[in-house]
Design an enzyme around this catalytic site. Structure first.
Site, short mmCIF file in Angstrom:
data_model
loop_
_atom_site.label_atom_id
_atom_site.label_comp_id
_atom_site.label_asym_id
_atom_site.label_seq_id
_atom_site.Cartn_x
_atom_site.Cartn_y
_atom_site.Cartn_z
N LYS A 105 1.12 9.50 -6.06
CA LYS A 105 -0.21 8.45 -5.63
C LYS A 105 -1.12 9.61 -5.72
CE LYS A 105 -3.45 6.99 -1.77
NZ LYS A 105 -2.71 6.82 -0.24
N LYS A 109 -6.08 -5.77 4.17
CA LYS A 109 -6.49 -4.59 4.12
C LYS A 109 -7.89 -4.67 2.74
CE LYS A 109 -6.38 0.41 2.07
NZ LYS A 109 -6.52 1.98 2.37
N ASP A 126 0.98 -1.02 0.06
CA ASP A 126 0.16 0.18 0.12
C ASP A 126 0.69 0.94 0.09
OD1 ASP A 126 -1.95 1.53 0.37
OD2 ASP A 126 -3.16 0.47 1.81
N ASP A 127 0.72 2.26 -1.16
CA ASP A 127 1.72 3.29 -1.37
C ASP A 127 3.19 2.68 -1.10
OD1 ASP A 127 -0.79 4.35 -1.02
OD2 ASP A 127 -0.52 5.73 0.33
N ARG A 158 -7.74 -2.10 -5.38
CA ARG A 158 -8.41 -3.49 -5.27
C ARG A 158 -9.65 -3.58 -6.10
NH1 ARG A 158 -5.68 -0.96 -1.72
NH2 ARG A 158 -4.11 -2.21 -0.13
N HIS A 194 -11.19 -3.02 1.38
CA HIS A 194 -11.27 -1.95 0.81
C HIS A 194 -12.12 -1.71 -0.46
CE1 HIS A 194 -9.11 3.09 1.11
NE2 HIS A 194 -10.30 2.99 0.68
N CYS A 201 -6.06 3.48 -3.37
CA CYS A 201 -6.19 2.43 -3.26
C CYS A 201 -7.61 1.96 -3.43
CB CYS A 201 -5.95 2.28 -1.51
SG CYS A 201 -5.55 3.99 -0.59
N HIS A 213 1.70 2.82 3.78
CA HIS A 213 0.34 3.42 3.82
C HIS A 213 0.72 4.84 5.78
CE1 HIS A 213 -3.10 6.04 4.36
NE2 HIS A 213 -3.39 5.33 3.04
N ASP A 238 -0.31 -0.69 -4.36
CA ASP A 238 -2.02 -0.16 -5.46
C ASP A 238 -1.33 1.21 -5.90
OD1 ASP A 238 -1.71 1.06 -2.90
OD2 ASP A 238 -2.84 0.83 -2.01
N ASN A 239 -0.55 1.52 -5.64
CA ASN A 239 -0.35 2.47 -6.41
C ASN A 239 0.70 3.18 -5.80
OD1 ASN A 239 -2.60 3.85 -3.90
ND2 ASN A 239 -0.60 4.62 -2.86
#
Length: 541
Positions: free
Chosen positions: A384, A129, A43-44, A85, A131, A81, A214, A339-340
């Site tokens: 992001k 996560k 994540d991030d 997903r 989401h 995010c 993140h 995710d980004n």
């Protein structure tokens, strides 16, 4: 390579409809030949954070996966995010299913990966996560057999909102020893051990979705200590070092853009600087122009970020060890991605920020910020949320000893997270009908990546589409048009085959190409929005 990939379908094609509501699926290979699936999502995490993508952070487990598998150099997420997903789990662009912007529940024709895989005999597990807001419960809505769902993304040490198989779990106190990254790996290990004991004859799908790295920057102090002095030389030096390693690895061959000292993160409010203190800065300025206090503050922030990635890598290593113990590693198709891109955001939320608390502790709330986000996204521009390459380019590591002969090779085929559903179904040897819940679904927009596992440059596609918070892009071959609110919504044109770092805008030189691609983007936008609108209308009473 597996017979299921290289040969025609084996045996008779039998319709499987295991229970009401599951799609009709045809198996193309015997159950014992199907690979297991493990998708690991960070994540991030920036494009160049992992060692095998040029970073200095200690990631031996990711590096080993890359050395014994493939690294993709042009793979994309959605810049945020939940759209990533949503696209990864459903196989559709987020706009097609009302997930960017978020409109509510998924269309009735939408399936999540377990809905495809369980009729083929797979057991399905989720840890971390979720989401996927249009399908809020992984077990009830997503079809997973077991799930540990974490929703307190601002509380690595003390979650109050986390769930076991859709049921609330007890809140955790900050001093309990709980740390989210470790907990996600622990639950994944538990699912694998149970699978080995009670379901060994079945293949499995494990979706392991970390929240690291993140914000907030939270990590155990012993992990931070490993990087305490590493980043005192600053983001200018780290960017240059990463860029040089990227070129030596032949991952990319493009220029390193200069820092943009006028860049301000989206959502930025000046009062956050008062909350965080004089060490914070809102712009990615040249390191030497910072005060000594700012340099020390910023270096410590990056040390915490690195510690978060390091701890995640060790969690991944524990999962890989369990696969070895089970004898399942060689026939588990493993993917790792983010995710980004790294996040330039500066804000304080959650339980707030105590300026006197140690960096990385639960009472602190710090974000990576634009300077270090620029370094983590080396060699790309922006971050992001934006759909310039810094926001959407992700590392993608693919590892599957039983099915991929290549070791340590690169793949330059452009790909997108919508490709995961068709790829996994291809590997499982499945054909599916296009109807779910009695409703015909749009064709999946992604492509199977399986041809690229054998040979570079073999995945053919018409386009890759992007849209998030007014940031728009379309890639066709090596050409990309991209537009950002911060640039007055002006469309830019880049030849990514020669200029992956997006330094030379060719829109003025090739206005016809730019206009043609802009028109194609608008056409796709209308089509995707209409698909969701029609699905909503059809499902209304």
């Amino acid at each position: 390579m597996k017979r299921a990939i290289l040969s025609p379908f084996i045996g008779l094609l039998a319709a499987l409809s295991l229970w009401t509501g599951w799609p009709q699926v045809v198996s193309a290979a015997p159950a014992n030949a199907k690979p297991n699936f493990l998708i690991i999502l960070a994540d991030d995490m920036g494009f160049s954070d992992a060692g095998c993508y040029g970073g200095e952070i200690h990631t031996p487990n990711l590096d080993r996966l890359a050395a014994n598998g493939l690294r993709f150099t042009q793979f994309y997420n959605t810049a945020r995010c939940w759209p990533t997903r949503s696209s990864l789990l459903t196989g559709y662009y987020a706009q097609q299913i009302g997930m960017d912007p978020r409109r509510g529940r998924l269309p009735a024709w939408t399936r999540v990966l377990p809905h495809y895989l369980k009729p083929l005999g797979y057991r399905c597990y989720q840890s971390g996560k979720w989401h996927l807001t249009g399908a809020p419960k992984p077990v009830a809505d997503g079809g997973f057999d077991h799930s540990y769902r974490f929703e307190d993304w601002d509380r690595y040490f003390s979650p109050a909102k986390h769930f076991e198989d859709d049921h609330p779990a007890a809140p955790v106190k900050p001093d309990s020893g709980y740390y989210a990254t470790t907990a996600f790996a622990d639950h994944a290990l538990g699912y694998l051990r149970d699978h080995a004991t009670n379901h060994a004859a079945k293949p499995f799908f494990l979706y392991l979705a970390f929240i690291a790295p993140h914000f907030p920057l939270h990590a155990p102090p012993e992990d931070i200590a490993r990087y305490r002095d590493r980043y005192r030389e600053g983001w200018d030096v780290i960017r240059a070092q990463r860029w040089e390693r990227i070129r030596q690895m032949r991952l990319l061959d493009c220029a390193l853009p200069p820092l943009d000292p006028g860049f301000t993160p989206r959502y930025f409010k000046p009062e956050v600087l008062e909350q965080l203190g004089p060490g914070e800065t809102e712009h990615p300025v040249v390191w030497e122009t910072l005060t000594a206090e700012q340099q020390a503050f910023q270096a410590t922030k990056m040390a915490v970020h690195a510690a978060m990635v390091d701890r995640m890598d060790r969690g991944i290593g524990r999962v890989l060890d369990q696969l070895r113990i089970m004898g399942a590693l060689d026939n588990t198709f493993i993917c790792f991605l983010s995710d980004n891109g790294a996040d330039a955001t500066l804000l304080v939320r959650g339980e707030g920020h105590d300026p006197g608390a140690p960096a990385g502790s639960w009472r602190s709330f710090q974000c990576l910020g634009p300077g270090w986000a620029s370094a983590c996204n080396t060699p790309f521009r922006w971050h992001k949320i934006w759909v310039h390459e810094g926001g959407i380019a992700t590392p993608l590591i693919v590892h599957w000893p039983n099915g991929i002969k290549a070791r340590g090779e690169l793949r330059h085929d452009p790909g997108h997270v919508v490709d995961f559903v068709p790829t996994l179904l291809d590997l499982a040897g499945a054909r599916i009908t296009n109807v779910w819940n009695g409703i015909e679904a749009p064709p999946l927009p992604g492509k199977s990546l399986v041809p690229a596992f054998r040979k570079d440059g073999t995945v053919k596609r018409e386009f890759i589409f992007f849209h998030h918070e007014g940031n728009r892009a379309l890639r066709v071959g090596n050409w990309k048009v991209v537009s950002a609110r911060e640039n007055d919504n002006r469309w830019e044109l880049y030849n990514l085959g020669k200029d992956r770092s997006e330094l030379h805008d060719l829109a003025a030189r090739q206005p016809e190409r730019a206009s043609r691609m802009e028109s194609r983007w608008k056409e796709l936008e209308r089509t995707f929005r209409r698909q969701y609108s029609e699905a909503t209308t059809e499902s209304s009473p």
